[in-house]
Motif scaffolding. Structure first.
Motif, short mmCIF file in Angstrom:
data_model
loop_
_atom_site.label_atom_id
_atom_site.label_comp_id
_atom_site.label_asym_id
_atom_site.label_seq_id
_atom_site.Cartn_x
_atom_site.Cartn_y
_atom_site.Cartn_z
N GLU A 143 7.94 -2.15 -4.78
CA GLU A 143 8.08 -3.58 -5.08
C GLU A 143 8.74 -4.35 -3.94
O GLU A 143 8.49 -5.54 -3.76
N THR A 144 9.60 -3.69 -3.17
CA THR A 144 10.34 -4.38 -2.11
C THR A 144 9.86 -4.04 -0.71
O THR A 144 10.50 -4.44 0.27
N TYR A 145 8.75 -3.30 -0.60
CA TYR A 145 8.20 -2.93 0.71
C TYR A 145 6.72 -3.26 0.77
O TYR A 145 6.01 -3.21 -0.24
N ASP A 146 6.26 -3.59 1.98
CA ASP A 146 4.83 -3.84 2.18
C ASP A 146 4.05 -2.53 2.13
O ASP A 146 2.92 -2.49 1.63
N HIS A 147 4.66 -1.48 2.68
CA HIS A 147 4.01 -0.18 2.74
C HIS A 147 5.02 0.92 2.42
O HIS A 147 6.16 0.87 2.87
N VAL A 148 4.56 1.90 1.66
CA VAL A 148 5.33 3.13 1.43
C VAL A 148 4.47 4.29 1.93
O VAL A 148 3.31 4.42 1.54
N VAL A 149 5.04 5.11 2.80
CA VAL A 149 4.34 6.29 3.32
C VAL A 149 5.05 7.53 2.80
O VAL A 149 6.28 7.66 2.95
N MET A 206 0.84 -1.19 0.00
CA MET A 206 0.00 0.00 0.00
C MET A 206 0.88 1.25 0.00
O MET A 206 1.85 1.32 0.74
N ILE A 207 0.54 2.20 -0.82
CA ILE A 207 1.24 3.48 -0.86
C ILE A 207 0.31 4.55 -0.29
O ILE A 207 -0.79 4.77 -0.82
N THR A 208 0.73 5.16 0.79
CA THR A 208 -0.09 6.16 1.48
C THR A 208 0.60 7.51 1.44
O THR A 208 1.77 7.62 1.81
N ALA A 209 -0.11 8.54 1.00
CA ALA A 209 0.43 9.90 0.99
C ALA A 209 -0.27 10.73 2.05
O ALA A 209 -1.49 10.69 2.17
N VAL A 210 0.51 11.47 2.82
CA VAL A 210 -0.02 12.39 3.82
C VAL A 210 0.12 13.78 3.22
O VAL A 210 1.23 14.30 3.06
N LEU A 211 -1.03 14.38 2.87
CA LEU A 211 -1.02 15.62 2.09
C LEU A 211 -1.99 16.67 2.63
O LEU A 211 -3.07 16.34 3.10
N ASN A 212 -1.59 17.90 2.53
CA ASN A 212 -2.46 19.05 2.74
C ASN A 212 -1.70 20.27 2.25
O ASN A 212 -0.49 20.37 2.50
N GLN A 213 -2.38 21.17 1.58
CA GLN A 213 -1.67 22.34 1.05
C GLN A 213 -1.29 23.33 2.14
O GLN A 213 -0.47 24.20 1.92
N GLU A 222 -7.63 1.93 11.59
CA GLU A 222 -8.77 2.49 10.84
C GLU A 222 -8.41 2.73 9.38
O GLU A 222 -9.22 2.47 8.48
N LEU A 223 -7.20 3.19 9.16
CA LEU A 223 -6.78 3.46 7.79
C LEU A 223 -6.63 2.15 7.00
O LEU A 223 -7.03 2.06 5.84
N LEU A 224 -6.06 1.14 7.64
CA LEU A 224 -5.93 -0.16 6.99
C LEU A 224 -7.29 -0.76 6.66
O LEU A 224 -7.50 -1.33 5.59
#
Length: 213
Positions: free
Chosen positions: A75-81, A1-8, A203-205
């Protein structure tokens, strides 16, 4: 899963949430990489302040072609944040295109609610290319025992973007850990801040597994 934490909007706690989300995922036994896509490099500074290796990999990648480079790492990680930049620009758009899940931190303040409009508009644009992308607000720095957190959830209802039930409260522990290059999960694993982080991660998962946009 690739999760981005974003806000302008800057100063809403993107780095704190990204670091702690990565730590919570790693604590579950996952192989995790945190990508610092903020030119300020706060996550990299956190890692440099630490004694010893962090429980997850940390790299700097503040590039507008992020969405092309991230899949190779994933490809080599379970999660990328991804710890996103402090404003909507090419970097933010690239992080958004890379992500399966987007977390939008919002502080309990009218200014944060007003500022959320821009990132929500960007999410709608990205939905054309990322139809299965999951996005959630998370209330950060909620003041304990006040109604302000409830009020901000009601104010965010206009955006039709769900708010995760768990909020991260304003706690000194987060600031103290940052200076040491550590997380609340390490310093006080049974404390209230650590419990909030773990609940937020679960909760996110669950939202991602359910595929609820």
């Amino acid at each position: 899963m690739i999760t981005a934490v974003l806000n302008q909007k800057g100063g809403v706690g993107k780095t704190t949430i990204a670091l702690h989300l990565a730590a919570a995922l790693a604590a579950r036994g996952a192989k995790v990489m945190l990508v610092d896509a903020d030119p300020q490099g706060s996550a990299l500074d956190w890692a440099a302040a630490r004694e010893g290796e962090p429980p997850f990999a940390v790299i700097g990648l503040p590039r507008p072609n992020l969405h092309r480079e991230i899949p190779r790492h994933a490809e080599t990680y379970d999660h990328v944040v991804i710890d996103g930049p402090p404003r909507v620009n090419e970097l933010a758009r690239s992080a958004l295109l890379a992500a399966d899940t987007v977390v939008v931190p919002v502080q309990p303040s009218p200014y944060d609610v007003w500022a959320a409009r821009e990132i929500v508009a960007l999410l709608r644009e990205a939905h054309v290319f990322k139809e299965r992308q999951i996005a959630r607000f998370v209330v950060n720095r909620k003041i304990v025992n006040t109604a302000i957190g409830r009020d901000v959830v009601e104010a965010l209802a206009e955006f039709e973007l769900p708010v995760l039930p768990t909020a991260l409260c304003q706690r000194v522990a987060f600031a103290e850990c940052a200076a040491q290059g550590r997380t609340v999960l390490e310093v006080d694993p049974q404390g209230p801040a650590a419990r909030e982080v773990r609940a937020l991660c679960e909760e996110l998962l669950a939202a991602s597994a359910g595929g609820q946009a």
